[in-house]
Design an enzyme around this catalytic site. Structure first.
Site, PDB file in Angstrom:
ATOM      1  CE  LYS A   1     -41.860 -31.753 -40.191  1.00 11.82           C
ATOM      2  NZ  LYS A   1     -41.321 -32.572 -41.301  1.00 11.82           N
TER       3      LYS A   1
ATOM      4  CD1 TRP B   1     -33.061 -23.175 -35.190  1.00 16.07           C
ATOM      5  CD2 TRP B   1     -34.131 -21.450 -36.112  1.00 16.07           C
ATOM      6  NE1 TRP B   1     -32.736 -23.143 -36.521  1.00 16.07           N
ATOM      7  CE2 TRP B   1     -33.356 -22.101 -37.116  1.00 16.07           C
ATOM      8  CE3 TRP B   1     -34.873 -20.354 -36.476  1.00 16.07           C
ATOM      9  CZ2 TRP B   1     -33.334 -21.667 -38.448  1.00 16.07           C
ATOM     10  CZ3 TRP B   1     -34.850 -19.929 -37.796  1.00 16.07           C
ATOM     11  CH2 TRP B   1     -34.082 -20.584 -38.766  1.00 16.07           C
TER      12      TRP B   1
ATOM     13  CG  HIS C   1     -27.908 -28.251 -72.146  1.00 17.63           C
ATOM     14  ND1 HIS C   1     -27.703 -27.791 -73.436  1.00 17.63           N
ATOM     15  CD2 HIS C   1     -28.961 -29.090 -72.222  1.00 17.63           C
ATOM     16  CE1 HIS C   1     -28.609 -28.310 -74.236  1.00 17.63           C
ATOM     17  NE2 HIS C   1     -29.393 -29.094 -73.530  1.00 17.63           N
TER      18      HIS C   1
ATOM     19  CD  GLU D   1     -38.191 -34.425 -51.140  1.00 17.31           C
ATOM     20  OE1 GLU D   1     -38.046 -33.182 -51.264  1.00 17.31           O
ATOM     21  OE2 GLU D   1     -38.272 -34.993 -50.031  1.00 17.31           O
TER      22      GLU D   1
ATOM     23  NE  ARG E   1     -42.063 -25.011 -32.891  1.00 16.71           N
ATOM     24  CZ  ARG E   1     -42.919 -24.516 -33.794  1.00 16.71           C
ATOM     25  NH1 ARG E   1     -43.689 -25.341 -34.462  1.00 16.71           N
ATOM     26  NH2 ARG E   1     -42.984 -23.241 -34.021  1.00 16.71           N
TER      27      ARG E   1
ATOM     28  CB  CYS F   1     -38.661 -20.368 -30.694  1.00  8.18           C
ATOM     29  SG  CYS F   1     -37.283 -19.316 -31.135  1.00  8.18           S
TER      30      CYS F   1
ATOM     31  CE  LYS G   1     -36.628 -35.225 -47.026  1.00  5.17           C
ATOM     32  NZ  LYS G   1     -37.208 -34.156 -47.715  1.00  5.17           N
TER      33      LYS G   1
ATOM     34  CD  GLU H   1     -34.429 -31.839 -45.567  1.00  4.71           C
ATOM     35  OE1 GLU H   1     -34.700 -30.840 -44.890  1.00  4.71           O
ATOM     36  OE2 GLU H   1     -35.281 -32.444 -46.216  1.00  4.71           O
TER      37      GLU H   1
ATOM     38  CG  ASN I   1     -41.812 -19.166 -32.790  1.00  7.08           C
ATOM     39  OD1 ASN I   1     -40.732 -18.923 -33.335  1.00  7.08           O
ATOM     40  ND2 ASN I   1     -42.738 -19.926 -33.358  1.00  7.08           N
ATOM     41  N   GLY I   2     -40.730 -15.832 -33.026  1.00  8.82           N
ATOM     42  CA  GLY I   2     -40.980 -14.817 -34.055  1.00  8.82           C
ATOM     43  C   GLY I   2     -39.844 -13.803 -34.059  1.00  8.82           C
TER      44      GLY I   2
END
Ligand code: AGP
Length: 608
Positions: free
Chosen positions: A603, A74, A504, A481, A27, A2, A485, A488, A100-101
């Site tokens: 984020k 969020w 394998h 990475e 966020r 949030c 990318k 996401e 937020n939390g």
């Protein structure tokens, strides 16, 4: 996570809150709301969806109030709805709170309050705060919040106003970041500097279990035990335009293009070309112990973790130090027996990632010494580590981390070079490293100049539902990475694999419908990567190869070629990641994804 933005001062608060919410949208955003004090009352507006929905609700409303709080949600408890959107209020509608939390013990509290006759309106954990503060309020809002804090288990960053306390905002934090912004004629609070950087660059970070009373004239901080705290403001280096698109279609593309400057900022003032020894002022407090360190553990999450995985190879190349890299959320559960003089390096863009914070707290309990590589000045991780190195990369707004990854790789290389030059690394190697680092900004620009070519490749393959990214040694974390990318921001399934693992199992996946991005620069793994590419081609898998300029061998094999300039083996990741970023960006664009605010992501993940 949030987002929180608050203001009290001489200016009308509505535009300030809306502006702040828009900068916080990255966020987390399934709903938003604001509460504005005026004329002895409080006006509440909330809307489901993006900030624009709230903006539509208030655009024709005359809101002369100069004190208010606002929030982007969020969802963690209760589906996205207007009733679950923040701010939440008590039954009598005196107290308005944003949060937020996660309140871990909200359920028993809610049951107890309902038993005493309190009627809840939402399914959120946050609403219990509004009722508890109202019950504790006897004219002093700070005291009411302090009493409530003592009843709460879990994490919170909250802001509260009360109908009977005009032009006062009380904020409090435990585990979720909250920052005071000191302005001219008014004061702010936010969960992230970017929400108020347009109005002030003077910030004061609240610590866990602290609260603050904000008024138009100033702020006063105290602890949960009512002990007064004096803390002066710090100056953040960010400017408002850093958090603007400046003509780019998305923050992610802007930040990909910022990478030459990001790298310059990471090395600026830190290179001693003649001596081949970098200067890192941030680690001076621990240097006497760090220089003798022979065991390092890097902990991080997501992209920052992959930076650490590259860092391990770089440290092994440049120093005599044993390096482990751990996913922070797993590290916490390991039986930790550190050798003496072990250092932990926490890598985190936000400096607020709950898993990484928890990991370093566990490591500290077991006697390790903590360093941080962080971008946000004054963030929790930067304040809980003994020393560290800031990225100085400015705000990274896009949820997908790009420029910070390049900055993290650069700083890890500088740290390894510094330590290596106090161990067995020669002057010649040190000078060679610094020369190669200094060439990177222009080399990144060269890779960016292939943008259209990379876009055309993405256009050819963006409809493929599964991708494979392959690399070896320094390039293996880049494969991971690159896959992250793509996942996401385009929501395409992708796997980043050690190329040696192909035989394998993963080779069974190869088909004409599954493109493989092969990271094959001219390094010590080059010949083996050529074998991997041949294996894939013989099974009709399309190959997009990222190679060193002038490569002819791979050109004969691969379907697509993307070139990067030549550099040292351990610096290639800084160049080969850029085509991966652009491929992901353009696939997401062709799929019309919400690139800067991908679904379900935030984020800064400040909850575990
Ligand atoms: C990266 O693109 C992701 N947004 C995510 O993996 C991120 O790297 C991770 O959450 C760690 O964040 P931090 O660097 O702020 O700790």
């Amino acid at each position: 996570m949030c987002g929180i933005i608050c203001y009290v001062g001489k200016d009308k608060v509505k535009p300030i809150l809306l502006e702040g919410l828009k900068r916080l949208e990255y966020r987390g955003y399934d709903s938003a709301g604001m509460a504005v004090q005026f004329g002895g009352g409080v006006e509440l507006y909330r809307a489901v969806g993006k900030i624009i929905e709230l903006e539509k609700k208030v655009q024709d409303v005359e809101l002369p109030g100069t004190c208010g709080i606002a929030h982007t949600r969020w969802a963690t408890h209760g589906e996205p709805s207007e009733e679950n959107a923040h701010p939440h209020r008590d039954q009598a509608e005196n107290v308005f709170v944003i949060h937020n939390g996660i309140i871990e013990n909200y359920h028993p509290i809610r049951k107890r309050l309902e038993k005493s006759g309190v009627r809840f309106r939402s399914q959120t954990d946050t609403e219990v705060l509004a009722h508890l503060i109202a019950l504790s309020f006897d004219g002093d809002l700070s005291e009411a919040v302090r009493k409530t804090m003592s009843q709460i288990e879990g994490t919170f960053g909250i802001a509260v106003i009360h109908r009977q306390r005009p032009n006062e905002i009380v904020i409090a934090r435990r585990g979720s970041p909250l920052i005071i912004g000191v302005g001219d004629g008014g004061n702010f609070a936010a969960s992230d500097v970017s929400a108020m950087v347009r109005y002030t660059n003077q910030v004061v970070h609240l610590n866990d279990n602290e609260l603050a009373l904000l008024t138009a004239d100033g702020y006063s901080i105290s602890t949960a035990q009512a002990k007064s705290v004096t803390r002066v403001a710090e100056t953040v280096e960010w400017q408002a335009e850093d958090a603007e698109l400046n003509g780019f279609p998305h923050f992610m593309l802007k930040e990909i293009y910022e990478q030459p400057d990001t790298l310059l900022n990471a090395i600026r003032g830190r290179l001693e070309p003649g001596e081949g020894v970098p200067k890192l002022g941030g680690i001076i407090p621990v240097w006497e112990r760090l220089k003798d360190c022979r065991h390092l553990v890097i902990v991080a999450c997501g992209t920052s973790y992959y930076a650490g995985c590259v860092g391990r190879y770089v440290f092994e190349r440049l120093t005599e130090i044993d390096v482990e890299v751990e996913i922070a959320s797993e590290f916490r559960y390991r039986k930790l027996n550190f050798p003496p003089n072990t250092f932990i390096i926490a890598i985190s863009q936000s400096g607020e990632t709950a898993d990484t914070l928890a990991a370093i707290r566990e490591a500290r309990r077991k006697g390790a010494q903590l360093l941080g590589i962080v971008n946000v000045v004054g963030s929790s991780i930067s304040r809980e580590t003994l020393a560290g190195v800031y990225c100085h990369a400015g705000p990274e707004i896009g949820v997908a981390s790009t420029k910070i990854f390049v900055s993290q790789l650069t700083i890890l290389t500088l740290l390894a070079l510094l330590l290596g030059r106090h161990q067995n690394l020669s002057l010649t190697e040190g000078v060679e490293a610094i020369q190669a680092l200094s060439a990177l900004p222009d080399q990144i620009k060269k890779v960016l100049s292939y943008d259209n070519h990379i876009q055309a490749i993405a256009e050819k393959y963006y409809r493929c539902s599964n991708w494979l990214f392959l690399g070896r040694k320094y390039q293996y974390p880049i494969a991971q990475e690159g896959a992250l990318k793509l996942k996401e921001i385009s929501y395409i399934h992708a796997e980043g694999y050690a190329a040696g693992e192909m035989k394998h199992g993963p080779i069974a996946l190869i088909s004409p419908a599954m493109p493989t991005v092969a990271l094959a620069p001219r390094d010590s793994m080059y010949e083996k990567m050529i074998s991997n590419i041949q294996e894939i081609k013989s099974r009709k898998g399309p190959v997009i190869a990222i190679v060193t300029e002038g490569d002819e061998k791979v050109r004969e094999l691969a379907d697509e070629i993307i070139e990067v300039p030549p550099t040292l083996e351990y610096l290639y990741p800084i160049l080969t990641v850029v085509p991966c970023q652009l491929i992901s960006y353009y696939c997401a664009r062709f799929l019309n994804r919400d690139i800067d605010k991908p679904r379900n992501l935030a984020k800064s993940v400040t909850v575990e």
